[in-house]
Design a protein around this motif. Structure first.
Motif, PDB file in Angstrom:
ATOM      1  N   VAL A  74       0.846  -1.193   0.000  1.00 26.64           N
ATOM      2  CA  VAL A  74       0.000   0.000   0.000  1.00 26.64           C
ATOM      3  C   VAL A  74       0.881   1.242   0.000  1.00 26.64           C
ATOM      4  N   LEU A  75       0.611   2.145  -0.939  1.00 23.12           N
ATOM      5  CA  LEU A  75       1.369   3.391  -1.058  1.00 23.12           C
ATOM      6  C   LEU A  75       0.419   4.565  -0.908  1.00 23.12           C
ATOM      7  N   GLY A  76       0.742   5.476   0.002  1.00 23.74           N
ATOM      8  CA  GLY A  76      -0.145   6.590   0.289  1.00 23.74           C
ATOM      9  C   GLY A  76       0.142   7.847  -0.506  1.00 23.74           C
ATOM     10  N   ASN A  77      -0.554   8.892  -0.147  1.00 25.74           N
ATOM     11  CA  ASN A  77      -0.436  10.199  -0.782  1.00 25.74           C
ATOM     12  C   ASN A  77       0.976  10.764  -0.647  1.00 25.74           C
ATOM     13  N   GLU A  78       1.405  11.532  -1.657  1.00 23.35           N
ATOM     14  CA  GLU A  78       2.764  12.064  -1.688  1.00 23.35           C
ATOM     15  C   GLU A  78       3.121  12.890  -0.459  1.00 23.35           C
ATOM     16  N   SER A  79       2.174  13.640   0.078  1.00 32.29           N
ATOM     17  CA  SER A  79       2.484  14.504   1.228  1.00 32.29           C
ATOM     18  C   SER A  79       1.930  13.971   2.546  1.00 32.29           C
ATOM     19  N   LYS A  80       0.762  13.334   2.509  1.00 35.46           N
ATOM     20  CA  LYS A  80       0.109  12.890   3.746  1.00 35.46           C
ATOM     21  C   LYS A  80       0.388  11.428   4.084  1.00 35.46           C
ATOM     22  N   GLY A  81       0.838  10.666   3.101  1.00 32.61           N
ATOM     23  CA  GLY A  81       1.078   9.248   3.341  1.00 32.61           C
ATOM     24  C   GLY A  81      -0.214   8.445   3.390  1.00 32.61           C
ATOM     25  N   ILE A  82      -0.153   7.289   4.026  1.00 29.50           N
ATOM     26  CA  ILE A  82      -1.317   6.407   4.139  1.00 29.50           C
ATOM     27  C   ILE A  82      -2.243   6.932   5.233  1.00 29.50           C
ATOM     28  N   ARG A  83      -3.538   6.970   4.948  1.00 33.36           N
ATOM     29  CA  ARG A  83      -4.501   7.464   5.929  1.00 33.36           C
ATOM     30  C   ARG A  83      -4.549   6.558   7.159  1.00 33.36           C
ATOM     31  N   GLU A  84      -4.910   7.133   8.303  1.00 36.02           N
ATOM     32  CA  GLU A  84      -4.834   6.424   9.579  1.00 36.02           C
ATOM     33  C   GLU A  84      -5.677   5.151   9.595  1.00 36.02           C
ATOM     34  N   LYS A  85      -6.918   5.227   9.121  1.00 31.90           N
ATOM     35  CA  LYS A  85      -7.773   4.037   9.136  1.00 31.90           C
ATOM     36  C   LYS A  85      -7.214   2.941   8.235  1.00 31.90           C
ATOM     37  N   THR A  86      -6.556   3.357   7.163  1.00 28.32           N
ATOM     38  CA  THR A  86      -5.932   2.380   6.273  1.00 28.32           C
ATOM     39  C   THR A  86      -4.689   1.786   6.929  1.00 28.32           C
ATOM     40  N   ARG A  87      -3.949   2.605   7.658  1.00 28.49           N
ATOM     41  CA  ARG A  87      -2.780   2.100   8.395  1.00 28.49           C
ATOM     42  C   ARG A  87      -3.185   0.989   9.358  1.00 28.49           C
ATOM     43  N   GLU A  88      -4.334   1.167   9.977  1.00 32.95           N
ATOM     44  CA  GLU A  88      -4.790   0.189  10.965  1.00 32.95           C
ATOM     45  C   GLU A  88      -5.065  -1.174  10.338  1.00 32.95           C
ATOM     46  N   LEU A  89      -5.332  -1.194   9.043  1.00 29.91           N
ATOM     47  CA  LEU A  89      -5.587  -2.455   8.347  1.00 29.91           C
ATOM     48  C   LEU A  89      -4.304  -3.125   7.863  1.00 29.91           C
ATOM     49  N   CYS A  90      -3.187  -2.403   7.935  1.00 29.18           N
ATOM     50  CA  CYS A  90      -1.917  -2.973   7.491  1.00 29.18           C
ATOM     51  C   CYS A  90      -1.399  -3.959   8.539  1.00 29.18           C
ATOM     52  N   ASP A  91      -1.033  -5.151   8.090  1.00 34.74           N
ATOM     53  CA  ASP A  91      -0.468  -6.144   9.004  1.00 34.74           C
ATOM     54  C   ASP A  91       0.931  -5.734   9.447  1.00 34.74           C
ATOM     55  N   ILE A  92       1.675  -5.136   8.526  1.00 33.49           N
ATOM     56  CA  ILE A  92       3.033  -4.684   8.831  1.00 33.49           C
ATOM     57  C   ILE A  92       3.255  -3.324   8.182  1.00 33.49           C
ATOM     58  N   ARG A  93       3.869  -2.421   8.946  1.00 34.48           N
ATOM     59  CA  ARG A  93       4.225  -1.104   8.431  1.00 34.48           C
ATOM     60  C   ARG A  93       5.725  -1.108   8.155  1.00 34.48           C
ATOM     61  N   LEU A  94       6.064  -1.130   6.888  1.00 32.38           N
ATOM     62  CA  LEU A  94       7.456  -1.296   6.484  1.00 32.38           C
ATOM     63  C   LEU A  94       8.204   0.026   6.413  1.00 32.38           C
ATOM     64  N   SER A  95       9.476  -0.042   6.752  1.00 37.70           N
ATOM     65  CA  SER A  95      10.360   1.113   6.640  1.00 37.70           C
ATOM     66  C   SER A  95      11.551   0.738   5.770  1.00 37.70           C
ATOM     67  N   ILE A  96      11.981   1.668   4.927  1.00 32.00           N
ATOM     68  CA  ILE A  96      13.143   1.452   4.068  1.00 32.00           C
ATOM     69  C   ILE A  96      14.327   2.208   4.669  1.00 32.00           C
ATOM     70  N   PRO A  97      15.369   1.502   5.097  1.00 32.54           N
ATOM     71  CA  PRO A  97      16.520   2.193   5.689  1.00 32.54           C
ATOM     72  C   PRO A  97      17.277   2.997   4.633  1.00 32.54           C
ATOM     73  N   ILE A  98      17.546   4.258   4.928  1.00 30.79           N
ATOM     74  CA  ILE A  98      18.293   5.112   4.007  1.00 30.79           C
ATOM     75  C   ILE A  98      19.366   5.873   4.778  1.00 30.79           C
ATOM     76  N   ASN A  99      20.298   6.431   4.048  1.00 28.00           N
ATOM     77  CA  ASN A  99      21.374   7.215   4.649  1.00 28.00           C
ATOM     78  C   ASN A  99      20.800   8.420   5.389  1.00 28.00           C
ATOM     79  N   PRO A 100      21.289   8.716   6.590  1.00 26.61           N
ATOM     80  CA  PRO A 100      20.751   9.845   7.359  1.00 26.61           C
ATOM     81  C   PRO A 100      20.925  11.198   6.678  1.00 26.61           C
ATOM     82  N   LYS A 101      21.776  11.262   5.672  1.00 29.93           N
ATOM     83  CA  LYS A 101      21.939  12.521   4.943  1.00 29.93           C
ATOM     84  C   LYS A 101      20.703  12.838   4.099  1.00 29.93           C
ATOM     85  N   CYS A 102      19.885  11.803   3.856  1.00 34.59           N
ATOM     86  CA  CYS A 102      18.667  11.988   3.047  1.00 34.59           C
ATOM     87  C   CYS A 102      17.449  11.814   3.942  1.00 34.59           C
TER      88      CYS A 102
END
Length: 248
Positions: free
Chosen positions: A198-226
């Motif tokens: 699931v990919l959310g809005n460019e500025s707001k991201g995934i809506r809260e009610k939709t987040r609640e339906l996600c089994d896992i909320r994934l994060s992509i590790p990136i360099n702290p400079k970005c």
């Protein structure tokens, strides 16, 4: 069905070739520049039985085409024929642990939508689900940015996002939300069930009610400079991570 668009064009030789090879029924008319040098394309048009007309200066100057790099080729596309209704699509889809879908939740930028569709094709996704409302729709720009991949990957029209996710969960899909800053590192995820990204809005991201339906909320590790990745790039990285666990 996505919002009706009176005139939707695909332009450029490559995008039209993809359409004619994969979904010729979606092309209703092709406008060609005089003396165009494209024998393979002309043969495909003839084989598909698509009517043609000359691409006049008047046609090329229409609002939808003014900024288009059309290479002397413009085709009228039926979005209704291109897009699959959700229930028709999902009921005919063979669902295995190697099945993955992308669901867009209020993504707006045509560049992002087209890029996501292209990534979906590159990494073996079975379909891209697009809501009818509050979501950027399939336009000529989207078709162009997708490099014609919108004619390869099924584009699926859905109604309510949360109702769709609930239905997919009943069908054994595991729902992943692409949300920055969470503890779930995408590199550690086995992706061993049917998957929905699931990919959310460019500025707001995934809506809260939709987040609640996600089994896992994934994060992509990136360099702290970005600070962050843009939406389409995040999805490309996520789908690549999924594809590593599902080699074809």
């Amino acid at each position: 069905m996505p919002k009706a668009i009176t005139k939707t064009y695909v332009y450029g030789k490559h995008a039209l070739k993809e359409a004619l090879l994969n979904r010729p029924e979606t092309i209703k008319k092709v406008f060609l520049a005089p003396n165009i040098d494209a024998p393979e394309l002309l043969l495909l048009i003839k084989k598909a039985g698509v009517p043609t007309a000359e691409l006049s200066k008047t046609k090329a100057s229409e609002k939808d085409l003014q900024s288009a790099v059309h290479q002397g080729v413009v085709a009228l596309v039926s979005i209704e024929d291109l897009v699959h209704p959700y229930h028709e699509f999902i009921n005919s889809l063979p669902i295995t642990n190697d099945t993955s879908l992308v669901l867009l939740d209020e993504l707006q930028d045509p560049q992002n939508i087209g890029a996501v569709i292209r990534s979906a094709a590159a990494f073996g996704v079975s379909g891209v689900l697009i809501p009818e409302h509050n979501q950027g729709q399939i336009t000529g720009s989207v078709l162009k940015v997708s490099a014609g991949m919108a004619f390869r990957v099924p584009i699926v029209s859905i109604g309510n996002v949360n109702n769709t996710l609930s239905d997919l969960k009943k069908r054994s899909f595991w729902i992943y939300g692409l949300i920055g800053g969470t503890k779930e590192d995408i590199n550690d995820e086995p992706f061993n069930s049917p998957t929905v990204m699931v990919l959310g809005n460019e500025s707001k991201g995934i809506r809260e009610k939709t987040r609640e339906l996600c089994d896992i909320r994934l994060s992509i590790p990136i360099n702290p400079k970005c600070e962050s990745l843009n939406a389409a790039t995040s999805m490309a990285v996520a789908l690549y991570a999924w594809s590593i666990k599902h080699p074809k």
